[in-house]
Design an enzyme around this catalytic site. Structure first.
Site: not given
Ligand code: ACO
Length: 318
Positions: A113, A245, A275
């Site tokens: 990520c 994020h 996500n």
């Protein structure tokens, strides 16, 4: 003095949307559980025939259009991804081949990520070396292909998508003002895929200890952002937008609170995209700029954390 500024933004989301109610058809969950704990309402999901490179190319086309430059001017391609088309060669070489840009370096970057933040720092350094002028950076993921759709603790969290930027050399003092990158491999077992070419010749599925990640995320995201601000002599009050994020709305809000920045200066797209790992920040950036929310000359703080653990922050002047 050479600086590197973002001159184009793009994104792509697959057409198919899976909302929380749809998930109830195959796992024991509820919209209420997912939304209150994560802020997620829906995620975009690829068709089985769609590859990460397909998403990456569409996001790159969009970024080139917004930058108003020909693809022939790109002199390096970096694709941040955890879900490459193949074990090898890189997804970036597929993008390179699509655009037929000859004799340039292209490579994938794996930092889960944090992949986009890592890529931005690498591209910034390449531009500041004086050897590159226009670097295409893409975060692209088809995480739906590596989630365990029988594990309700993880499958509700992820989605597919791609975001892209073009980072270009400039003599103006703008663009990437500072960045800080970190990793700590002792957290390996808190978030990983239980497969790999060397491990078991399988792709593996996502495994996660959610509470470990939650606790680490807030501290590490806020500390690294503060360190990046210190490096360029700015304060949190100078930041127009925090673009974290997009993993979980509670992590986003707690990080903003710890940093001392208002929620109304914090970009959140997790409700609609879930996500999307390395794609989440360029996707959120591109959507917010196209909507006119984030504007030229704004100071933007990016921060991400992912498997590894890897984490980092980057301060931009747009
Ligand atoms: N639907 C319904 N119930 C569920 C679900 C679900 N989707 N998932 C878990 N549960 C149940 C569990 O089985 C458990 O039930 P039990 O007590 O009967 O065993 C109960 O809910 C509580 O489970 P926990 O795992 O303790 O739930 P928690 O409150 O910790 O929330 C969550 C889980 C949302 C994952 C949270 O830990 C979190 O937000 N962690 C951050 C991790 C994250 O965002 N990761 C994204 C990837 S990493 C990254 O991008 C940085």
């Amino acid at each position: 003095m050479i600086h590197s500024q973002i001159i184009g933004y793009g994104h792509y989301l697959p057409e198919k949307i899976l909302n929380n109610v749809d998930l109830k058809k195959f796992i024991d969950t509820s919209d209420e559980w997912i939304y209150t704990r994560t802020g997620i309402k829906q995620r975009h999901i690829v068709e089985s025939s769609q590859l990460t490179s397909d998403l990456a190319i569409k996001a790159a086309e969009d970024a080139l259009l917004s930058a108003k430059i020909e693809s022939s001017l790109i002199d390096c391609i970096i694709v941040a991804t955890t879900t490459p088309d193949n074990t090898f060669p890189s997804t970036a070489t597929k993008v390179q081949n699509f655009f037929k840009i000859g004799n340039i370096p292209s490579f994938d970057l794996q930092a889960v990520c944090s992949g986009f933040i890592y890529s931005l720092q690498v591209a910034d350094s390449l531009i500041k070396s004086g050897k590159f002028k226009n670097i295409l950076i893409i975060g692209a993921e088809t995480l739906s292909k590596i989630v365990d759709w029988t594990d309700r603790r993880t499958c509700v969290l992820f989605g597919d998508g791609a975001g892209s930027v073009i980072l270009s050399a400039t003599t103006e003092k703008r663009g990437v003002l500072s960045s800080k990158l970190y990793s700590d491999g002792s957290w390996h077992d808190s978030l990983y895929a239980d497969g790999g070419p060397s491990l078991n010749q399988d792709v593996g599925k996502i495994r996660m200890n959610g509470q470990d990640i939650f606790k680490q995320a807030v501290n590490k995201l806020s500390e690294s952002t503060q360190n990046a601000l210190n490096e360029c002599n700015l304060n949190i009050s100078d930041v127009n937008w925090l673009v974290p994020h997009q993993a979980n709305q509670r992590i986003i809000q707690s990080t903003a609170k710890k940093l001392g920045i208002d929620n109304n200066k914090t970009i959140s797209t997790v409700e609609y995209h879930a996500n999307t790992s390395a794609a989440s920040i360029p996707l959120a950036l591109s959507c917010s700029i196209k909507k006119g929310v984030i504007k030229k000359n704004d100071i933007v703080a990016l921060c991400a954390i992912g498997g590894g653990l890897t984490w980092g922050s980057c301060i931009l002047k747009l």
